[in-house]
Design an enzyme around this catalytic site. Sequence first.
Site, mmCIF file in Angstrom:
data_model
loop_
_atom_site.group_PDB
_atom_site.id
_atom_site.type_symbol
_atom_site.label_atom_id
_atom_site.label_comp_id
_atom_site.label_asym_id
_atom_site.label_seq_id
_atom_site.Cartn_x
_atom_site.Cartn_y
_atom_site.Cartn_z
ATOM 1 N N TYR A 443 0.821 -1.218 0.000
ATOM 2 C CA TYR A 443 0.000 0.000 0.000
ATOM 3 C C TYR A 443 0.855 1.269 0.000
ATOM 4 O O TYR A 443 2.042 1.237 0.242
ATOM 5 C CB TYR A 443 -1.040 0.006 1.111
ATOM 6 C CG TYR A 443 -0.616 -0.078 2.559
ATOM 7 C CD1 TYR A 443 -1.588 -0.280 3.538
ATOM 8 C CD2 TYR A 443 0.693 0.058 2.990
ATOM 9 C CE1 TYR A 443 -1.255 -0.353 4.877
ATOM 10 C CE2 TYR A 443 1.035 -0.019 4.314
ATOM 11 C CZ TYR A 443 0.058 -0.218 5.256
ATOM 12 O OH TYR A 443 0.393 -0.287 6.590
ATOM 13 N N GLU A 444 0.198 2.362 -0.322
ATOM 14 C CA GLU A 444 0.859 3.655 -0.562
ATOM 15 C C GLU A 444 1.895 3.533 -1.682
ATOM 16 O O GLU A 444 2.900 4.235 -1.685
ATOM 17 C CB GLU A 444 1.518 4.203 0.722
ATOM 18 C CG GLU A 444 0.660 4.184 1.961
ATOM 19 C CD GLU A 444 -0.688 4.868 1.764
ATOM 20 O OE1 GLU A 444 -0.821 5.677 0.831
ATOM 21 O OE2 GLU A 444 -1.611 4.574 2.530
ATOM 22 N N GLY A 445 1.632 2.660 -2.618
ATOM 23 C CA GLY A 445 2.535 2.452 -3.747
ATOM 24 C C GLY A 445 3.409 1.230 -3.520
ATOM 25 O O GLY A 445 4.177 1.183 -2.567
#
Length: 606
Positions: A443-445
């Site tokens: 998550y968050e890239g």
Amino acid sequence: MPQYKAPLRDMRFLLNEVFDYAGHYATLPNAEDATPDMVDAIMEGCATFCEEVLAPLNLSGDQEGCTIHDGEVTTPKGFKEAYAEYVAGGWQGISHPKEYGGQELPMSLNLLKSEMMGTANWSFTMYPGLSLGCMNTIFQFGSDAQKKTYMPPLVSGEWTGTMCLTEPQCGTDLGQVKTKAEPQADGTYKITGTKIFISAGEHDLAHNIIHIVLARLPDAPKGTRGISLFIVPKFLINADGTLGARNPVKAGALEHKMGIRASATCVMNFDEAVGYMIAEPNKGLEAMFTFMNTARIGTAVQGLAHAELSYQGSLPYAKERRSMRALSGKKDADHVADALIWHADVRRMLLTQRAIAEGARGMIYHAAKLADLMVTAVGTGDQAQYEAYDDKLGFYTPILKGFITEMGLECANLGMQVFGGHGYIKEHGMEQIARDARISTLYEGTTGIQALDLLGRKVLLTTRGKCIKDFTNEMLAQAKPHLLDGGPIGKMARAAAKRALQWKALTLRIMLRAAKDRDTVSAACYDYLMYSGFVMMGHFWLKQALVAQAKLKQGGKDTAEFYQAKLQTAEFYFERLLPRADGHKQSMLSPTRALMQMDQEHFSFA
């Protein structure tokens, strides 16, 4: 189950002896209250809260998980009481302005709090953690009226916040966002659409939840240039600040996750929900990146947290569990077998966990100082300084997020390995660390997205290699005075200097290749990121080793053991972990042909 103990000695070593946080705070206009005594009191108080309140809920929260009924989410037993204690302690507003009820202390102090909370119980920490980006976005881009309405209850923790980006058809590629925002005569907007993977999207901990939502206006341009940003509260707010009617935004489902099961990850449905635009039309993505950078640094802390917790869990077990005799001879003569810690391979696993945790802590604490300076520039209105520190922090962010989370996941797996078969059993808590850690690289890239951001955007496009040149110059300046030293310090300094020069040369080679073969960027970026992470961590390990050696020369029996262990861990990093950079170097320089030559049709199960 690991019994978390806040690593205050190591944290103080970095704050007081390596990075001179007291001197740093003396230069900040909002840090006059951040005296050494105040900082120490905050750390002690937070450690107590984490050890006594949050850590005991980690295993039970994972076992119970969250439940949903008719769109209402119930968190595990004990979470609601723990959150009330968190709010009562004033922990949420440490780094936010006094104007809104905060303590107006530097952002870096909030990061120290986040590290301890996250290591004790990452699932719990996500509830207040998501609010920080929400607050930062409203504070930087909201109108005065929006700040007055939303900031005080968010700062106190009475309300929480979320970020609503991802949709079923798109994750990282936000140009595909379909959520609609229809303008209304009264200046509000009706928000309609579905968002997925929304952490803390619905729960029973706070009175209201403020969603920051990406959506499109009817006449918006296609792609990322046509995205606007909106505030969508769970409950509408009356003119006097009290809560009004329920907004038509509802949790449609809870995601059934591998880990962080006590954190409610929701599918959120917006059915003509009332929204309020924040920032300018069609420029929502720019404002959202304030949110994203905050979240990405926070996710880097997760990598550190899981490395630390895994080490704290596996070390006592390695000292107590007995198996076979050490190859170098009997060590525990009074027992039928020697403790695991006498076996070199077990020490490899323990030292890897320790070296990654303490190395990551150094990297993140340095970046936190840059974040303080960036926030100060925002407060003083110095746009040039803000952009300078934002660019510098932007270089660190993908390395911190990508590399540290990958290594934190490795450490979590090593913790299970130390336990052997017992590591696979839930009651010991080690498999939970591995499950919880797994999301951090996604998550968050994802790591691949961070790698593309580092090499494609930060190195090649934005700075044309200047960010690498600047950082490697710092590496060389630190190593140069010690190149002729004897012993481990001299050896580490020479290795760091060699890697600095190598990093520069590699970057130039990749730049030249990319000019001829654009696939080079995507083919090389992962290995470039990991190489950068290993080399950067080496720089911060040398920094810690230099301080430790100086302290040992000063003498003092009470502290010699700590500094000697610090030096020995640094030596382990340079001898055993930094050489991994060579494999990444070889891979990143390999031609793209091996990746791209196979026809799409040949990717099959046949």
